[in-house]
Design a protein around this motif. Structure first.
Motif, PDB file in Angstrom:
ATOM      1  N   ALA A  15      42.592  48.679  34.716  1.00 56.70           N
ATOM      2  CA  ALA A  15      42.778  48.759  36.171  1.00 56.70           C
ATOM      3  C   ALA A  15      42.306  47.492  36.872  1.00 56.70           C
ATOM      4  CB  ALA A  15      42.025  49.972  36.722  1.00 56.70           C
ATOM      5  N   PHE A  16      41.431  46.728  36.219  1.00 61.11           N
ATOM      6  CA  PHE A  16      40.859  45.541  36.848  1.00 61.11           C
ATOM      7  C   PHE A  16      41.672  44.275  36.589  1.00 61.11           C
ATOM      8  CE2 PHE A  16      37.162  48.303  35.798  1.00 61.11           C
ATOM      9  CZ  PHE A  16      36.805  48.635  37.104  1.00 61.11           C
ATOM     10  N   GLY A  17      42.579  44.313  35.591  1.00 62.04           N
ATOM     11  CA  GLY A  17      43.300  43.103  35.239  1.00 62.04           C
ATOM     12  C   GLY A  17      42.374  42.061  34.625  1.00 62.04           C
ATOM     13  N   ARG A  18      42.704  40.788  34.823  1.00 60.43           N
ATOM     14  CA  ARG A  18      41.867  39.700  34.310  1.00 60.43           C
ATOM     15  C   ARG A  18      40.744  39.409  35.299  1.00 60.43           C
ATOM     16  NH1 ARG A  18      43.267  34.690  31.246  1.00 60.43           N
ATOM     17  NH2 ARG A  18      41.487  35.537  30.123  1.00 60.43           N
ATOM     18  N   VAL A  19      39.534  39.472  34.811  1.00 58.78           N
ATOM     19  CA  VAL A  19      38.363  39.341  35.677  1.00 58.78           C
ATOM     20  C   VAL A  19      37.634  38.027  35.380  1.00 58.78           C
ATOM     21  CG1 VAL A  19      36.155  40.347  36.358  1.00 58.78           C
ATOM     22  CG2 VAL A  19      38.096  41.842  35.792  1.00 58.78           C
ATOM     23  N   ALA A  20      37.543  37.168  36.386  1.00 54.42           N
ATOM     24  CA  ALA A  20      36.748  35.953  36.263  1.00 54.42           C
ATOM     25  C   ALA A  20      35.313  36.279  36.646  1.00 54.42           C
ATOM     26  CB  ALA A  20      37.305  34.862  37.169  1.00 54.42           C
ATOM     27  N   VAL A  21      34.381  36.103  35.706  1.00 55.37           N
ATOM     28  CA  VAL A  21      32.960  36.260  36.012  1.00 55.37           C
ATOM     29  C   VAL A  21      32.458  34.891  36.461  1.00 55.37           C
ATOM     30  CG1 VAL A  21      30.694  36.894  35.129  1.00 55.37           C
ATOM     31  CG2 VAL A  21      32.722  38.134  34.340  1.00 55.37           C
ATOM     32  N   LEU A  22      32.248  34.758  37.764  1.00 51.71           N
ATOM     33  CA  LEU A  22      31.932  33.467  38.359  1.00 51.71           C
ATOM     34  C   LEU A  22      30.427  33.252  38.345  1.00 51.71           C
ATOM     35  CD1 LEU A  22      32.880  30.926  39.866  1.00 51.71           C
ATOM     36  CD2 LEU A  22      32.723  32.258  41.989  1.00 51.71           C
ATOM     37  N   MET A  23      29.988  32.187  37.684  1.00 57.59           N
ATOM     38  CA  MET A  23      28.551  31.936  37.477  1.00 57.59           C
ATOM     39  C   MET A  23      28.273  30.444  37.590  1.00 57.59           C
ATOM     40  SD  MET A  23      28.368  32.388  33.307  1.00 57.59           S
ATOM     41  CE  MET A  23      29.508  33.765  33.152  1.00 57.59           C
ATOM     42  N   GLY A  24      26.987  30.085  37.500  1.00 58.59           N
ATOM     43  CA  GLY A  24      26.615  28.673  37.438  1.00 58.59           C
ATOM     44  C   GLY A  24      26.615  28.017  38.798  1.00 58.59           C
ATOM     45  N   GLY A  25      27.618  27.186  39.036  1.00 60.15           N
ATOM     46  CA  GLY A  25      27.712  26.479  40.305  1.00 60.15           C
ATOM     47  C   GLY A  25      26.733  25.331  40.409  1.00 60.15           C
ATOM     48  N   ALA A  53      34.430  33.853  31.466  1.00 57.91           N
ATOM     49  CA  ALA A  53      33.464  33.106  32.266  1.00 57.91           C
ATOM     50  C   ALA A  53      34.128  31.947  32.994  1.00 57.91           C
ATOM     51  CB  ALA A  53      32.346  32.575  31.372  1.00 57.91           C
ATOM     52  N   VAL A  54      33.669  31.716  34.228  1.00 57.95           N
ATOM     53  CA  VAL A  54      34.085  30.545  35.002  1.00 57.95           C
ATOM     54  C   VAL A  54      32.832  29.942  35.615  1.00 57.95           C
ATOM     55  CG1 VAL A  54      35.434  29.681  36.929  1.00 57.95           C
ATOM     56  CG2 VAL A  54      36.346  31.526  35.526  1.00 57.95           C
ATOM     57  N   ASP A  55      32.629  28.637  35.437  1.00 57.64           N
ATOM     58  CA  ASP A  55      31.438  27.951  35.936  1.00 57.64           C
ATOM     59  C   ASP A  55      31.778  27.190  37.213  1.00 57.64           C
ATOM     60  OD1 ASP A  55      29.180  26.440  36.439  1.00 57.64           O
ATOM     61  OD2 ASP A  55      28.877  25.837  34.365  1.00 57.64           O
ATOM     62  N   GLY A  56      31.421  27.750  38.346  1.00 55.06           N
ATOM     63  CA  GLY A  56      31.559  27.062  39.615  1.00 55.06           C
ATOM     64  C   GLY A  56      32.891  27.282  40.313  1.00 55.06           C
ATOM     65  N   ILE A  57      32.894  26.985  41.619  1.00 53.23           N
ATOM     66  CA  ILE A  57      34.052  27.287  42.456  1.00 53.23           C
ATOM     67  C   ILE A  57      35.266  26.403  42.147  1.00 53.23           C
ATOM     68  CG2 ILE A  57      34.868  27.334  44.853  1.00 53.23           C
ATOM     69  CD1 ILE A  57      32.033  28.249  45.642  1.00 53.23           C
ATOM     70  N   PRO A  58      35.128  25.090  41.921  1.00 53.66           N
ATOM     71  CA  PRO A  58      36.329  24.305  41.588  1.00 53.66           C
ATOM     72  C   PRO A  58      37.054  24.816  40.344  1.00 53.66           C
ATOM     73  CG  PRO A  58      34.535  22.848  42.218  1.00 53.66           C
ATOM     74  CD  PRO A  58      33.937  24.220  42.107  1.00 53.66           C
ATOM     75  N   PHE A  73      34.337  38.749  39.623  1.00 55.88           N
ATOM     76  CA  PHE A  73      32.978  39.297  39.653  1.00 55.88           C
ATOM     77  C   PHE A  73      32.081  38.129  40.015  1.00 55.88           C
ATOM     78  CE2 PHE A  73      30.187  42.846  38.039  1.00 55.88           C
ATOM     79  CZ  PHE A  73      28.994  42.264  38.411  1.00 55.88           C
ATOM     80  N   ASN A  74      31.581  38.129  41.248  1.00 63.08           N
ATOM     81  CA  ASN A  74      30.797  37.002  41.741  1.00 63.08           C
ATOM     82  C   ASN A  74      29.329  37.180  41.394  1.00 63.08           C
ATOM     83  OD1 ASN A  74      29.792  34.795  43.160  1.00 63.08           O
ATOM     84  ND2 ASN A  74      29.619  35.989  45.050  1.00 63.08           N
ATOM     85  N   LYS A  80      25.537  26.377  49.468  1.00 66.36           N
ATOM     86  CA  LYS A  80      25.909  24.977  49.187  1.00 66.36           C
ATOM     87  C   LYS A  80      26.358  24.802  47.732  1.00 66.36           C
ATOM     88  CE  LYS A  80      24.554  23.866  53.345  1.00 66.36           C
ATOM     89  NZ  LYS A  80      25.537  23.620  54.406  1.00 66.36           N
ATOM     90  N   GLY A  81      27.421  25.495  47.368  1.00 65.30           N
ATOM     91  CA  GLY A  81      27.903  25.464  45.988  1.00 65.30           C
ATOM     92  C   GLY A  81      27.608  26.755  45.257  1.00 65.30           C
ATOM     93  N   GLY A  82      26.803  27.606  45.877  1.00 66.97           N
ATOM     94  CA  GLY A  82      26.584  28.943  45.353  1.00 66.97           C
ATOM     95  C   GLY A  82      27.635  29.887  45.911  1.00 66.97           C
ATOM     96  N   GLY A  83      27.450  31.145  45.688  1.00 67.80           N
ATOM     97  CA  GLY A  83      28.480  32.099  46.093  1.00 67.80           C
ATOM     98  C   GLY A  83      28.019  33.147  47.068  1.00 67.80           C
ATOM     99  N   GLU A  84      26.887  32.882  47.772  1.00 70.78           N
ATOM    100  CA  GLU A  84      26.347  33.911  48.655  1.00 70.78           C
ATOM    101  C   GLU A  84      26.414  33.559  50.127  1.00 70.78           C
ATOM    102  OE1 GLU A  84      22.805  36.308  47.209  1.00 70.78           O
ATOM    103  OE2 GLU A  84      22.532  34.516  45.991  1.00 70.78           O
TER     104      GLU A  84
END
Length: 319
Positions: A15-25, A53-58, A73-74, A80-84
């Motif tokens: 039901a979720f499809g492909r989920v990018a777990v966004l971390m690091g930044g 896994a995905v490291d950072g917004i770019p 999944f944030n 300033k480069g984080g996700g909050e």
């Protein structure tokens, strides 16, 4: 206050499809975010979710453009480069990509401790007295107005980054110098002497539920970065209170979370004055840590949700 969770919205990982777990930044909380992200990724994959896994917004933008992302999944921490701080949330809204946690308003407001306090005070919620410190302000005069002991911290950082406890005039200048290393305004706040507590908030059944409180008992004098992420001798008592006091702190935390425009999940930090027993709200975390030391997983276990189940429930906030 009953914190039992209702049944999950779905049991189907597809039901979720492909989920990018966004971390690091690139924020000051990068290492904590990477630790959290690895734990979340493993938990989701163990439940059959097609997560990566995905490291950072770019890097996330590249993956979205390549058509590889159905939702995010944030677990980026900080600004300033984080996700909050609302920037990521605005980007994902514009790209029509669903994501976990609070939207633009709740994220941006909660990242700014000063403006969060202004909202809380406007609706009658308790928070320590404070002053905003601008560039060139007389910090010694401000300290006389706030009163010792006091806390000095960056208004827009988390994880106890840049925070100092000040007990006399001699410690003021060093505390201001430390906090000023970080972007944004500085906050001078009355120090509440007493117990440090936190309350996890989780979307449930069309609303939000406050999880059992946690009382934090560090080995040292206070709950600093080392006590949060490094030390193994910090004690976590859950529930942190009992009876009417536990009901009260959970009600205050839930009201604070919703007053700040937050949704999905988060954590509200609270101090309880030792002399009076009164509660004082400190801040809301809209993407709390998910490390071995983190607090929301500890509270979720008290209502029967292990780490994998908690990650599933948080991911459901993106549906």
């Amino acid at each position: 206050m009953n914190a039992a969770l209702s049944l999950p919205r779905t049991t189907d990982p597809t039901a979720f499809g492909r989920v990018a777990v966004l971390m690091g930044g690139t924020s000051s909380e990068r290492e904590v975010s990477l630790d959290s992200g690895r734990n979340v990724l493993e938990a989701l994959q163990s439940r059959g979710v097609d997560a990566f896994a995905v490291d950072g917004i770019p890097a996330l933008v590249d993956a979205i453009r390549a058509g590889k992302v159905d939702r995010v999944f944030n677990i980026l921490h900080g600004n300033k480069g984080g996700g909050e701080d609302g920037v990521l949330q605005g980007l994902l809204d514009a790209l029509k990509v669903p994501y976990t946690g609070s939207g633009v308003l709740g994220s941006a407001l909660s990242m700014d401790k000063i403006r969060t306090k202004q909202v809380w005070l406007s609706v009658g919620l308790p928070t320590p007295g404070y002053l905003r410190l601008g560039k060139g302000d007389d910090v010694h005069d401000a300290a006389r107005k706030v009163g010792m002991p006091l806390i000095i911290k960056p208004s827009c950082e988390g994880s106890s980054v840049g925070i100092s406890r000040v007990f006399d005039d001699a410690g003021l200048d060093d505390a201001v110098s430390l906090a000023a290393r970080y972007p944004g305004e500085l906050l001078m706040e009355q120090m509440v002497v007493g117990d440090e507590l936190t309350v996890g908030i989780l979307a449930d059944g069309g609303g939000h539920v406050a999880l059992p409180s946690i009382r934090i008992v560090p080995k040292g004098e206070w709950y600093d970065y080392n006590a949060k992420y490094v030390a193994e001798d910090t004690q976590y008592l859950c529930p942190g209170l009992d009876g009417a006091a536990e009901d009260e702190i959970r009600a205050i935390a839930l009201a604070a979370f919703e007053a700040a425009g937050c949704n999905g999940w988060g954590r509200v930090d609270v101090m309880r004055d030792r002399a009076s027993g009164a509660f004082f709200l400190l801040e809301v975390n809209t993407a709390p840590g998910m490390t071995s030391h983190s607090l929301v997983p500890k509270a979720a276990r008290e209502v029967g949700a292990d780490f994998e189940e908690l990650c599933w429930r948080v991911l459901e906030t993106s549906l």
